[in-house]
Design a protein around this motif. Structure first.
Motif, PDB file in Angstrom:
ATOM      1  N   ALA A 137      52.300  25.215   2.561  1.00 45.05           N
ATOM      2  CA  ALA A 137      52.141  23.972   1.781  1.00 45.05           C
ATOM      3  C   ALA A 137      53.426  23.639   1.019  1.00 45.05           C
ATOM      4  N   PHE A 138      54.043  24.659   0.416  1.00 39.47           N
ATOM      5  CA  PHE A 138      55.309  24.395  -0.282  1.00 39.47           C
ATOM      6  C   PHE A 138      56.394  23.944   0.701  1.00 39.47           C
ATOM      7  N   GLY A 139      56.406  24.518   1.893  1.00 37.44           N
ATOM      8  CA  GLY A 139      57.381  24.106   2.907  1.00 37.44           C
ATOM      9  C   GLY A 139      57.212  22.641   3.275  1.00 37.44           C
ATOM     10  N   LEU A 140      55.967  22.236   3.503  1.00 39.36           N
ATOM     11  CA  LEU A 140      55.696  20.827   3.841  1.00 39.36           C
ATOM     12  C   LEU A 140      56.022  19.904   2.668  1.00 39.36           C
ATOM     13  N   ALA A 141      55.755  20.397   1.461  1.00 36.93           N
ATOM     14  CA  ALA A 141      56.059  19.588   0.269  1.00 36.93           C
ATOM     15  C   ALA A 141      57.572  19.390   0.133  1.00 36.93           C
ATOM     16  N   ARG A 142      58.333  20.463   0.350  1.00 40.13           N
ATOM     17  CA  ARG A 142      59.800  20.340   0.258  1.00 40.13           C
ATOM     18  C   ARG A 142      60.340  19.383   1.312  1.00 40.13           C
ATOM     19  N   ILE A 143      59.782  19.448   2.516  1.00 45.30           N
ATOM     20  CA  ILE A 143      60.206  18.530   3.578  1.00 45.30           C
ATOM     21  C   ILE A 143      59.930  17.081   3.165  1.00 45.30           C
ATOM     22  N   SER A 144      58.728  16.836   2.634  1.00 42.09           N
ATOM     23  CA  SER A 144      58.368  15.474   2.210  1.00 42.09           C
ATOM     24  C   SER A 144      59.319  14.990   1.134  1.00 42.09           C
ATOM     25  N   GLU A 145      59.613  15.870   0.176  1.00 38.60           N
ATOM     26  CA  GLU A 145      60.446  15.471  -0.964  1.00 38.60           C
ATOM     27  C   GLU A 145      61.914  15.301  -0.568  1.00 38.60           C
ATOM     28  N   LYS A 146      62.361  16.100   0.401  1.00 37.41           N
ATOM     29  CA  LYS A 146      63.713  15.892   0.954  1.00 37.41           C
ATOM     30  C   LYS A 146      63.857  14.488   1.534  1.00 37.41           C
ATOM     31  N   ALA A 147      62.757  13.981   2.109  1.00 40.70           N
ATOM     32  CA  ALA A 147      62.776  12.638   2.703  1.00 40.70           C
ATOM     33  C   ALA A 147      62.636  11.559   1.636  1.00 40.70           C
ATOM     34  N   GLY A 148      62.452  11.969   0.391  1.00 38.77           N
ATOM     35  CA  GLY A 148      62.256  11.014  -0.692  1.00 38.77           C
ATOM     36  C   GLY A 148      60.822  10.554  -0.830  1.00 38.77           C
ATOM     37  N   ALA A 149      59.926  11.119  -0.033  1.00 33.92           N
ATOM     38  CA  ALA A 149      58.515  10.730  -0.081  1.00 33.92           C
ATOM     39  C   ALA A 149      57.812  11.444  -1.238  1.00 33.92           C
ATOM     40  N   THR A 150      56.621  10.962  -1.574  1.00 31.70           N
ATOM     41  CA  THR A 150      55.814  11.549  -2.638  1.00 31.70           C
ATOM     42  C   THR A 150      54.659  12.351  -2.034  1.00 31.70           C
ATOM     43  N   VAL A 151      54.469  13.565  -2.515  1.00 32.43           N
ATOM     44  CA  VAL A 151      53.298  14.337  -2.096  1.00 32.43           C
ATOM     45  C   VAL A 151      52.126  13.891  -2.967  1.00 32.43           C
ATOM     46  N   ALA A 152      51.223  13.128  -2.352  1.00 32.31           N
ATOM     47  CA  ALA A 152      50.123  12.541  -3.125  1.00 32.31           C
ATOM     48  C   ALA A 152      48.940  13.491  -3.234  1.00 32.31           C
ATOM     49  N   GLY A 153      48.936  14.534  -2.423  1.00 30.80           N
ATOM     50  CA  GLY A 153      47.842  15.489  -2.503  1.00 30.80           C
ATOM     51  C   GLY A 153      47.931  16.529  -1.410  1.00 30.80           C
ATOM     52  N   PHE A 197      37.959  14.708   3.215  1.00 28.73           N
ATOM     53  CA  PHE A 197      39.316  14.561   2.661  1.00 28.73           C
ATOM     54  C   PHE A 197      39.621  13.095   2.371  1.00 28.73           C
ATOM     55  N   ALA A 198      39.235  12.215   3.302  1.00 24.11           N
ATOM     56  CA  ALA A 198      39.513  10.785   3.109  1.00 24.11           C
ATOM     57  C   ALA A 198      38.818  10.279   1.846  1.00 24.11           C
ATOM     58  N   ALA A 199      37.591  10.764   1.591  1.00 25.19           N
ATOM     59  CA  ALA A 199      36.858  10.346   0.394  1.00 25.19           C
ATOM     60  C   ALA A 199      37.525  10.894  -0.871  1.00 25.19           C
ATOM     61  N   ARG A 200      37.913  12.177  -0.829  1.00 21.00           N
ATOM     62  CA  ARG A 200      38.501  12.777  -2.033  1.00 21.00           C
ATOM     63  C   ARG A 200      39.850  12.161  -2.404  1.00 21.00           C
ATOM     64  N   PHE A 201      40.616  11.741  -1.382  1.00 15.52           N
ATOM     65  CA  PHE A 201      41.946  11.184  -1.656  1.00 15.52           C
ATOM     66  C   PHE A 201      41.970   9.658  -1.496  1.00 15.52           C
ATOM     67  N   ALA A 202      40.796   9.040  -1.569  1.00 22.27           N
ATOM     68  CA  ALA A 202      40.684   7.591  -1.306  1.00 22.27           C
ATOM     69  C   ALA A 202      41.556   6.764  -2.247  1.00 22.27           C
ATOM     70  N   GLY A 203      41.722   7.216  -3.488  1.00 16.48           N
ATOM     71  CA  GLY A 203      42.477   6.423  -4.459  1.00 16.48           C
ATOM     72  C   GLY A 203      43.968   6.674  -4.437  1.00 16.48           C
TER      73      GLY A 203
END
Lengths: 199, 199
Positions: B133-149, B42-48
């Protein structure tokens, strides 16, 4: 373990004389580098015990336990916790009372993952009254396995769990034993480890 | 990821066309060496992606997620799952429906651990309908964060979650996407990776 104790002092929040909140690095947000160091420390302390399985309870025990299992080169099992569980004969189940939540839950492990030859290392994030550790120990012993040790990240040593486990004959290693949470501050129970000053 | 796929083929138990049991290395007993390799992958795939936080849900996501966080050098947060939760204004909470358990639970993260600057990598053990996954994404976005992957250990690619997440614009990486569990066996969805034969 100085690294852990310093983290507790820096980030732990004392919420009264019984409750320490460590959700910034252990219980909710997790510091993975610290978890790895904790895994190394447990692996070193239990190196002579010929551990074959690490056993913990979901959820907060999993991060330190998986690092310990990695360092020892053995599998991790995390017991499942449920309020009420359908009785199934392929499960080893024990009741565990949580003083914090004031509720009884059932903790279970599949029979197929624990055997009479196993030497089990129990890992948990907190030790207070010892209910969870005793529950995991009973599950291991029901399977005919041997509890070779109990590794605790933070022990509330002013509560009776540690003493009860020692009296029952278990080897307990606590990385950060706390003598008191009085006056809003953490006082550790053991002597300070020798300081190594980075040059 | 060949190592993981081989483990699924060797140890996964197909219980009907919808259900794959992997409790010998992922969901109950955990193979820590495999978890470390999954973390590296995972670290390699999302390295960028300049990830600042890894976010998962208790409990089965924690082991692969803490290894991913270790490899990326960032903290892990595991969302708490409860059937009913006292409403607290310091928590970001989302409802998540589990088709497997046929029940709705609430998933929550403390507000203090997610910020607008964060680039969040969501990790989970399974992807089926995408509810978690959608639940975690909504939580991240509620916080103003970006779901990078979104990194998934095992995807049931014959269920709609992966497609829905892609349609919503998320980058999804599945290490073992399964096309079918028909006829009691696992068929992977993607082409075989090039074999490297150990000399």
């Amino acid at each position: 373990m100085e690294l852990l104790k310093n983290k507790v002092l820096q980030e732990g929040i004392v919420l009264g004389e019984q409750v320490l909140k460590v959700d910034s690095f252990l219980n909710h947000q997790v510091d993975p580098v610290l978890m790895m160091e904790i895994g190394k420390e447990f692996a070193a302390r239990f190196a002579g015990e010929r551990i074959t399985k690490v056993l913990t309870i979901e959820s907060s025990g999993i991060a330190p336990a998986v690092m310990t299992a990695l360092q020892l080169g053995v599998p991790l099992i995390f017991a499942r916790k449920r309020k009420s569980l359908t009785l199934r004969d392929d499960l080893l189940t024990e009741k565990v009372y949580s003083f914090t939540k004031q509720e009884e839950s059932e903790v279970s492990v599949s029979k197929k993952f624990l055997s009479p030859g196993d030497r089990v290392l129990l890992i948990d994030d907190f030790l207070a009254n010892g209910e969870a550790a005793f529950g995991l120990a009973r599950i291991s012993e029901k399977a005919g396995a041997t509890v070779a040790g109990i590794g605790i990240v933070i022990e509330k040593a002013f509560q009776p769990g540690g003493r009860k486990l020692l009296d029952a004959g278990y080897r307990v290693e606590s990385l950060a034993p706390i003598a008191s949470l009085a006056d809003g501050r953490v006082t550790f129970a053991d002597k300070p480890e020798p300081q190594t000053n980075p040059v």
